[in-house]
Enzyme design. Structure first.
Site, PDB file in Angstrom:
ATOM      1  N   GLU A   5       0.766  -1.300   0.013  1.00  0.00           N
ATOM      2  CA  GLU A   5      -0.009  -0.077   0.084  1.00  0.00           C
ATOM      3  C   GLU A   5       0.835   1.284  -0.009  1.00  0.00           C
ATOM      4  O   GLU A   5       0.371   2.534  -0.390  1.00  0.00           O
ATOM      5  CB  GLU A   5      -0.928   0.057   1.195  1.00  0.00           C
ATOM      6  N   GLU A  10       7.761 -22.025   6.920  1.00  0.00           N
ATOM      7  CA  GLU A  10       8.416 -21.234   7.881  1.00  0.00           C
ATOM      8  C   GLU A  10       9.694 -21.605   8.705  1.00  0.00           C
ATOM      9  O   GLU A  10      10.223 -21.119   9.597  1.00  0.00           O
ATOM     10  CB  GLU A  10       7.252 -20.809   9.069  1.00  0.00           C
TER      11      GLU A  10
END
Length: 302
Positions: free
Chosen positions: A80, A111
């Protein structure tokens, strides 16, 4: 003793047998409680925003490093920044364990992939800043990433929801978000992720203010690449300089809102507006003050 993010809440016992509205009320309370803890972290969030702003001011890049839900929060924040605050996209890097998913498949084993994290961190340079996230604070991927990044001279902002964890221990700025146990034990996409997302929003927004990209609550460095944002840019110019011709100013400024505001306020050329912003480090308020001062002096001398 179980870490906070894995603990079962007492009020969740028998949750699946209750009416829908009652379940939803508890879920909402969990979200609200998670957000409430951020109040205790404001000094650390302020320090994190300063580190990120400093990195961008001195030629560094921003790197988000995480796995799973935490990585999705980093992704949502990072992508953004160009449209909202005009940060160049090439200066924002998203490092997600296993890569950013393009389908609903998001395998959990990635992960633990320390080698992938170390490889991803090799491009880090001195002066960059890393925002590493992990609800548990023990996720191998961001821990390995930040270890390599720190050795390369990057500054580390770490966000975790459990205290005293390895990720927080290796940070220049450690943000412990002490969110309460999840309504669904261990499902950190709920409260922990909500708190992480809010903290990231606050870091990046304050960073943008430090860089001069916000003026009176308006995003004056936005990239107007669709009709909604073009209308917003026009409105910003008109609000800051009432009675001006915002569309003409924006056209003369090539769509750059700060320069358009200065042109609307009296700068004769885009070059003059750009020079004013260069002298004020991109901050519009002092540029407007300098423009007004020079305009008044010119009137007095005529």
């Amino acid at each position: 003793m179980l870490p906070q993010t894995e603990t079962l809440r007492d009020e969740a016992r028998g949750l699946d047998t209750r009416p829908g509205p009652e379940i939803l009320a508890l879920l909402l309370h969990g979200q609200q409680s998670a957000l409430g803890v951020i109040q205790t972290c404001l000094p650390q969030i302020d320090a994190a925003a300063a580190l990120v702003a400093q990195a961008l001011q001195t030629g560094g890049d921003i790197h988000y490093a995480a796995a799973g839900s935490s990585a999705l929060m980093g992704l949502a924040d990072g992508v953004e920044l160009p449209g909202t605050f005009g940060i160049a996209p090439e200066r924002i890097h998203i490092h997600m364990a296993g890569g950013v998913p393009v389908t609903a498949a998001m395998p959990g084993h990635t992960e633990d992939d320390v080698q992938a994290a170390e490889k991803a961190a090799r491009g880090i340079k001195n002066g960059d800043v890393v925002i590493a996230l992990s609800a548990s604070g023990t996720t191998p991927y961001p821990i390995a990433f930040t270890r390599i990044a720190a050795a390369s001279g990057a500054r580390i902002v770490a966000i975790a929801n459990n205290a005293g964890t390895p990720l927080l221990a290796q940070a220049d700025c450690a943000i412990h978000l002490p969110t309460p146990p999840e309504v669904i034990a261990g499902s950190t996409r709920l409260g922990a992720a909500t708190a992480q997302k809010a903290a990231l929003n606050m870091i990046s927004t304050l960073m943008a203010m430090r860089l001069g990209h916000v003026h009176d609550g308006m995003m004056v460095n936005l990239i107007a690449d669709n009709e909604k944002l073009r209308q917003r840019a026009l409105g910003i110019v008109e609000r800051i300089v009432p009675g001006a011709a915002p569309r003409q100013a924006l056209d003369l400024a090539g769509g750059h809102v700060k320069e358009a505001v200065l042109i609307a306020a009296g700068a004769v050329t885009r070059e003059q507006a750009s020079a004013l912003l260069n002298r004020t480090g991109g901050h519009l308020r002092p540029a407007l003050a300098e423009l007004e001062k020079s305009t008044n002096q010119g009137r007095e001398n005529t």
